[in-house]
Design a protein around this motif. Structure first.
Motif, PDB file in Angstrom:
ATOM      1  N   LEU A  62       0.725  15.709   3.245  1.00 37.49           N
ATOM      2  CA  LEU A  62       2.021  15.073   3.780  1.00 37.49           C
ATOM      3  C   LEU A  62       1.980  13.531   3.965  1.00 37.49           C
ATOM      4  O   LEU A  62       2.898  12.975   4.214  1.00 37.49           O
ATOM      5  N   ASN A  63       0.643  13.150   4.075  1.00 39.90           N
ATOM      6  CA  ASN A  63       0.463  11.824   4.575  1.00 39.90           C
ATOM      7  C   ASN A  63      -0.160  10.891   3.649  1.00 39.90           C
ATOM      8  O   ASN A  63      -0.973   9.900   3.772  1.00 39.90           O
ATOM      9  N   ALA A  64      -0.170  11.122   2.230  1.00 42.96           N
ATOM     10  CA  ALA A  64      -0.644  10.637   1.019  1.00 42.96           C
ATOM     11  C   ALA A  64       0.262   9.594   0.513  1.00 42.96           C
ATOM     12  O   ALA A  64       1.460   9.607   0.249  1.00 42.96           O
ATOM     13  N   LYS A  65      -0.376   8.692  -0.111  1.00 42.35           N
ATOM     14  CA  LYS A  65       0.278   7.554  -0.971  1.00 42.35           C
ATOM     15  C   LYS A  65      -0.162   7.841  -2.371  1.00 42.35           C
ATOM     16  O   LYS A  65      -1.241   8.046  -2.931  1.00 42.35           O
ATOM     17  N   GLU A  66       0.835   7.332  -3.230  1.00 45.96           N
ATOM     18  CA  GLU A  66       0.646   7.398  -4.814  1.00 45.96           C
ATOM     19  C   GLU A  66       0.536   5.944  -5.107  1.00 45.96           C
ATOM     20  O   GLU A  66       1.258   5.341  -4.942  1.00 45.96           O
ATOM     21  N   ILE A  67      -0.451   5.707  -6.242  1.00 49.57           N
ATOM     22  CA  ILE A  67      -0.315   4.473  -7.010  1.00 49.57           C
ATOM     23  C   ILE A  67      -0.664   4.872  -8.492  1.00 49.57           C
ATOM     24  O   ILE A  67      -1.297   6.092  -8.804  1.00 49.57           O
ATOM     25  N   GLU A  68      -0.045   4.030  -9.227  1.00 55.55           N
ATOM     26  CA  GLU A  68       0.086   4.123 -10.855  1.00 55.55           C
ATOM     27  C   GLU A  68      -0.857   3.347 -11.454  1.00 55.55           C
ATOM     28  O   GLU A  68      -0.960   2.106 -11.241  1.00 55.55           O
ATOM     29  N   VAL A  69      -1.996   3.768 -12.068  1.00 53.17           N
ATOM     30  CA  VAL A  69      -2.728   3.200 -12.829  1.00 53.17           C
ATOM     31  C   VAL A  69      -2.848   3.476 -14.314  1.00 53.17           C
ATOM     32  O   VAL A  69      -3.080   4.386 -14.826  1.00 53.17           O
ATOM     33  N   ARG A  75      -3.545   9.688  -5.963  1.00 53.26           N
ATOM     34  CA  ARG A  75      -3.024   9.900  -4.455  1.00 53.26           C
ATOM     35  C   ARG A  75      -4.344   9.784  -3.717  1.00 53.26           C
ATOM     36  O   ARG A  75      -5.421  10.048  -3.894  1.00 53.26           O
ATOM     37  N   HIS A  76      -4.190   8.987  -2.589  1.00 50.29           N
ATOM     38  CA  HIS A  76      -5.013   8.915  -1.394  1.00 50.29           C
ATOM     39  C   HIS A  76      -4.323   8.730  -0.030  1.00 50.29           C
ATOM     40  O   HIS A  76      -3.386   8.327   0.230  1.00 50.29           O
ATOM     41  N   LEU A  77      -5.510   8.753   0.823  1.00 50.26           N
ATOM     42  CA  LEU A  77      -4.878   8.715   2.289  1.00 50.26           C
ATOM     43  C   LEU A  77      -4.489   7.400   2.688  1.00 50.26           C
ATOM     44  O   LEU A  77      -5.337   6.415   2.211  1.00 50.26           O
ATOM     45  N   VAL A  78      -3.857   7.104   3.767  1.00 50.44           N
ATOM     46  CA  VAL A  78      -3.299   5.941   4.100  1.00 50.44           C
ATOM     47  C   VAL A  78      -4.261   5.377   5.112  1.00 50.44           C
ATOM     48  O   VAL A  78      -4.465   6.483   6.068  1.00 50.44           O
ATOM     49  N   ALA A  79      -4.918   4.286   5.115  1.00 49.79           N
ATOM     50  CA  ALA A  79      -5.880   4.210   6.074  1.00 49.79           C
ATOM     51  C   ALA A  79      -5.608   4.011   7.453  1.00 49.79           C
ATOM     52  O   ALA A  79      -5.972   4.497   8.357  1.00 49.79           O
ATOM     53  N   GLY A  80      -4.339   3.584   7.766  1.00 46.07           N
ATOM     54  CA  GLY A  80      -3.771   3.453   9.248  1.00 46.07           C
ATOM     55  C   GLY A  80      -3.632   4.974   9.558  1.00 46.07           C
ATOM     56  O   GLY A  80      -3.994   5.295  11.042  1.00 46.07           O
ATOM     57  N   PHE A  81      -3.010   5.859   8.810  1.00 47.19           N
ATOM     58  CA  PHE A  81      -2.887   7.299   9.300  1.00 47.19           C
ATOM     59  C   PHE A  81      -4.178   7.603   9.443  1.00 47.19           C
ATOM     60  O   PHE A  81      -4.321   8.420  10.701  1.00 47.19           O
ATOM     61  N   LEU A  82      -5.206   7.481   8.797  1.00 47.60           N
ATOM     62  CA  LEU A  82      -6.307   8.202   8.894  1.00 47.60           C
ATOM     63  C   LEU A  82      -7.072   7.735  10.414  1.00 47.60           C
ATOM     64  O   LEU A  82      -7.658   8.515  11.013  1.00 47.60           O
TER      65      LEU A  82
END
Length: 305
Positions: A62-69, A75-82
């Motif tokens: 629910l707290n993951a971010k997506e990037i397109e390469v 998908r990866h965790l957002v550092a601030g949330f973590l």
């Protein structure tokens, strides 16, 4: 606001058996620094998933971010949330990640090496990989994501079909960032047991100092490709980094180093590092990518001579 604290020193108490007959000799400045400060660098260990990794994965989803390469979604965790989540858990008081947050520094000598943050040169190397290599390149490749932090480079390689090992200085980073990020990128249809089996079959994760890692894994299969980003800022650790390349790379393997042209305050950077490589006379290096912006960045490719 995080900041670099560039007071990391070379290990004065290095086990002499860890790196025998150094290929990359220390210069006078490095030798002097060893005499003035003794840092107890973490020994290398293989790191296993935490017992609750699967149970908290839904929360992380629910707290993951997506990037397109290129054509690949990561998908990866957002550092601030973590970091907020870690601070909220009273049983995680002793984590090195938490110590860095409380000290408002991305680097604490011998304790923490900035693994919670995704540095910009990682994006450069991801883009380079997506443009340089077709899917077929990755088949049967053994890849090492060295100084992995969030593990995005290695995750990209896994999603292309490679078998990937991850290394970071901090065990905490691997347990609370890298492992979750890897699982955020496996097939969602896998059962919990199948996800754990995927980790066991396709990855190994190692924590600790580079030279100790090279010693721990010296009898294991070497790597076709070593990927590393933002790991050359401290000139006093570059010898250990190059020794690790030399010890863990296959004879026909390739190393890709993404970094800034200059790291202010310590003297490290791509030009300086290229000189260090030339001095060692083990690798040949070439610049394969450059960004001409306010803060110049680039990618070096290393091959054995």
């Amino acid at each position: 606001m995080f900041k670099f604290n560039f007071e990391v020193e070379e290990d004065a108490s290095e086990d002499p058996q860890s790196v025998k007959s150094p290929i990359f000799e220390k210069d006078a400045e490095e030798a002097d620094s060893e005499k003035t400060k003794d840092i107890d660098w973490y020994q290398a260990v293989k790191v296993q998933p935490t017992d609750n990794l699967i149970s908290i994965l839904d929360f992380y989803e629910l707290n993951a971010k997506e990037i397109e390469v290129g054509k690949t979604t990561i998908r990866h965790l957002v550092a601030g949330f973590l970091l907020d989540d870690i601070k909220a858990q009273s049983d995680l008081q002793d984590l090195d990640i938490r110590k860095s947050e409380e000290n408002h520094s991305d680097l604490i000598a011998g304790v923490y090496e900035g693994g919670a943050k995704i540095w910009e040169c990682t994006d450069d190397l991801l883009q380079y990989l997506s443009e340089k290599h077709e899917d077929s390149f990755w088949k049967d490749k053994r890849v090492l994501d060295l100084g992995c932090g969030s593990g995005l480079l290695g995750i990209y390689a896994i999603k292309q079909g490679a078998r990937v090992d991850f290394q970071d200085y901090n065990k905490d980073v691997l347990e609370y960032i890298t492992y979750p990020n890897i699982l955020l990128n496996v097939e969602e249809t896998l059962t919990d047991d199948e996800k754990l089996k995927f980790l066991d079959t396709n990855t190994n994760l190692y924590a600790g100092d580079w030279s100790h890692f090279a010693e721990l894994t010296k009898d294991l299969e070497k790597y076709d490709l070593i990927l590393t980003s933002e790991t050359i800022y401290n000139t006093e650790n570059q010898g250990k980094l190059l020794e690790t390349f030399a010890g863990r790379l296959k004879s026909d393997g390739v190393v890709l180093v993404a970094a800034k042209s200059h790291y202010f305050g310590v003297g490290g950077g791509l030009e300086q590092f290229s000189g260090k490589i030339k001095q060692g006379n083990v690798f040949r290096s070439e610049s394969v990518w450059q960004a001409d912006e306010n803060l110049k960045r680039g990618i070096l490719q290393l091959n054995f001579k």
